[in-house]
Motif scaffolding. Structure first.
Motif, PDB file in Angstrom:
ATOM      1  N   VAL A 225       0.803   5.137   1.095  1.00 48.36           N
ATOM      2  CA  VAL A 225       0.033   6.107   1.869  1.00 48.36           C
ATOM      3  C   VAL A 225       0.692   7.468   1.754  1.00 48.36           C
TER       4      VAL A 225
ATOM      5  N   ALA B  20       0.000   8.396   8.828  1.00 52.81           N
ATOM      6  CA  ALA B  20      -0.974   7.409   8.356  1.00 52.81           C
ATOM      7  C   ALA B  20      -0.325   6.038   8.239  1.00 52.81           C
ATOM      8  N   ALA B  21       0.914   5.999   7.763  1.00 52.39           N
ATOM      9  CA  ALA B  21       1.621   4.724   7.623  1.00 52.39           C
ATOM     10  C   ALA B  21       1.827   4.074   8.980  1.00 52.39           C
TER      11      ALA B  21
ATOM     12  N   GLU C 103      -2.260  -0.970  13.179  1.00 56.66           N
ATOM     13  CA  GLU C 103      -3.566  -1.630  13.125  1.00 56.66           C
ATOM     14  C   GLU C 103      -3.492  -2.983  12.416  1.00 56.66           C
ATOM     15  N   ILE C 104      -2.734  -3.070  11.327  1.00 57.40           N
ATOM     16  CA  ILE C 104      -2.604  -4.347  10.623  1.00 57.40           C
ATOM     17  C   ILE C 104      -1.878  -5.358  11.513  1.00 57.40           C
TER      18      ILE C 104
ATOM     19  N   MET D  17       0.837  -1.168   0.000  1.00 51.84           N
ATOM     20  CA  MET D  17       0.000   0.000   0.000  1.00 51.84           C
ATOM     21  C   MET D  17       0.885   1.236   0.000  1.00 51.84           C
TER      22      MET D  17
ATOM     23  N   ARG E 221       0.134   4.444  11.708  1.00 49.47           N
ATOM     24  CA  ARG E 221      -1.150   3.976  12.232  1.00 49.47           C
ATOM     25  C   ARG E 221      -1.599   2.695  11.532  1.00 49.47           C
ATOM     26  N   LEU E 222      -1.437   2.668  10.206  1.00 49.89           N
ATOM     27  CA  LEU E 222      -1.838   1.504   9.429  1.00 49.89           C
ATOM     28  C   LEU E 222      -0.995   0.279   9.792  1.00 49.89           C
ATOM     29  N   ILE E 223       0.302   0.467   9.949  1.00 45.51           N
ATOM     30  CA  ILE E 223       1.177  -0.634  10.357  1.00 45.51           C
ATOM     31  C   ILE E 223       0.739  -1.172  11.720  1.00 45.51           C
TER      32      ILE E 223
END
Length: 113
Positions: free
Chosen positions: A3, A8-9, A15-16, A1, A11-13
């Motif tokens: 971003v 944002a990256a 959460e995943i 992905m 946070r995404l890392i």
């Protein structure tokens, strides 16, 4: 992905990873965007200024607390741990690339493995 921002990256890392899926972040802007690096910087700040309660709180509430032996925010204990960090830096030094400033930054690309 791909971003648009480091925030944002991160946070995404997080959460995943929390979902139990393997994930890694590649590239990115500032090295200080990493929670691990931010914790190390707080530990260094704490080592230099034990009265910096924000740094003490950050280290105490991070996985780094166990590594450096910080178990409470009691001033005498914080001072002992800070002294240990300073002694370690004096005897072992820092990695060579820290001193030469060879830290690269790139766009953030993430993928689930």
């Amino acid at each position: 992905m791909l971003v648009g921002t480091n925030k944002a990256a991160s946070r995404l890392i997080f959460e995943i990873g929390r979902l139990g899926l393997p994930v890694s972040g590649e590239g990115g802007g500032s090295v200080t965007d990493s929670p691990a690096v931010a914790a190390v910087l707080s530990a260094l700040t704490m080592a230099d200024h034990t009265g910096d309660t924000a740094s003490v709180f950050h280290v105490l509430n991070s996985p780094l607390a166990e590594v450096v032996g910080l178990t409470s925010n009691e001033p005498a204990h914080v001072q002992r741990v800070a002294m240990d960090i300073r002694k370690t830096l004096l005897t072992r030094g820092t990695p060579r690339r820290w001193r030469t400033g060879r830290v690269r930054s790139r766009r953030v690309v993430m993928h689930a493995a």
